[in-house]
Write a protein that holds these residues in place. Sequence first.
Motif, short mmCIF file in Angstrom:
data_model
loop_
_atom_site.label_atom_id
_atom_site.label_comp_id
_atom_site.label_asym_id
_atom_site.label_seq_id
_atom_site.Cartn_x
_atom_site.Cartn_y
_atom_site.Cartn_z
N THR A 99 0.85 -1.18 0.00
CA THR A 99 0.00 0.00 0.00
C THR A 99 0.88 1.23 0.00
O THR A 99 1.83 1.31 0.78
N LEU A 100 0.58 2.17 -0.88
CA LEU A 100 1.31 3.43 -0.97
C LEU A 100 0.27 4.54 -1.06
O LEU A 100 -0.28 4.80 -2.11
N GLY A 101 -0.03 5.14 0.08
CA GLY A 101 -1.10 6.15 0.12
C GLY A 101 -2.41 5.51 -0.27
O GLY A 101 -2.84 4.53 0.33
N ASP A 102 -3.05 6.02 -1.33
CA ASP A 102 -4.31 5.47 -1.80
C ASP A 102 -4.12 4.30 -2.76
O ASP A 102 -5.08 3.66 -3.16
N TYR A 103 -2.88 4.03 -3.14
CA TYR A 103 -2.58 2.98 -4.10
C TYR A 103 -2.32 1.68 -3.35
O TYR A 103 -1.48 1.63 -2.46
N ALA A 104 -3.07 0.64 -3.65
CA ALA A 104 -2.87 -0.66 -3.02
C ALA A 104 -2.90 -1.72 -4.10
O ALA A 104 -3.73 -1.69 -5.01
N VAL A 105 -1.96 -2.68 -4.00
CA VAL A 105 -1.91 -3.75 -4.99
C VAL A 105 -1.35 -4.99 -4.31
O VAL A 105 -0.61 -4.90 -3.34
N ARG A 106 -1.72 -6.15 -4.82
CA ARG A 106 -1.24 -7.41 -4.26
C ARG A 106 -0.34 -8.09 -5.28
O ARG A 106 -0.65 -8.13 -6.46
N TYR A 107 0.76 -8.68 -4.78
CA TYR A 107 1.70 -9.40 -5.64
C TYR A 107 2.08 -10.72 -5.00
O TYR A 107 2.07 -10.85 -3.77
N ALA A 108 2.45 -11.68 -5.83
CA ALA A 108 2.94 -12.95 -5.31
C ALA A 108 4.27 -12.72 -4.62
O ALA A 108 5.11 -11.97 -5.09
N SER A 109 4.47 -13.40 -3.50
CA SER A 109 5.70 -13.15 -2.74
C SER A 109 6.87 -13.93 -3.29
O SER A 109 8.01 -13.53 -3.12
N GLY A 110 6.64 -15.06 -3.94
CA GLY A 110 7.77 -15.87 -4.36
C GLY A 110 7.99 -15.92 -5.86
O GLY A 110 8.76 -16.74 -6.33
#
Length: 131
Positions: free
Chosen positions: A91-102
């Motif tokens: 999360t960066l301010g209003d920007y949120a995104v999900r990514y695979a960790s591996g």
Amino acid sequence: MPVAAVLEVRVDGVALPASDYVVYAPGGEIRLAATAALGKRFPPGAQNVAVTLDWGYLQPPPEVGLAQAKLTAAELLAEATGETASTESVTLGDYAVRYASGGKYAVVIRRLLEDAAQLLRPYRRWKMRAV
């Protein structure tokens, strides 16, 4: 952020003439002019000075554009590599995104997001002071 224009300065509800104050736009400072009817300083007290102004940049600073490019690159890389189905979120301010960790590019994606956050950090601060 720099002050673009001071529309009005009120002290104890009374509007000051523009000749009674000086605006230092880059630093966002307003000081009383040497010839001001109030003297050299604003009166002591709380919430007795009101300023109406426009502020901001005429064009975004280069760092903001670079941060936007890094966020876009992270998003495109995640989409292109299929690393958006995720277990990790950022999360960066209003920007949120999900990514695979591996995933193969997870480290690069995370680095792009961290770089963007670092570039934007100076522009997220609010400073106010009475002189």
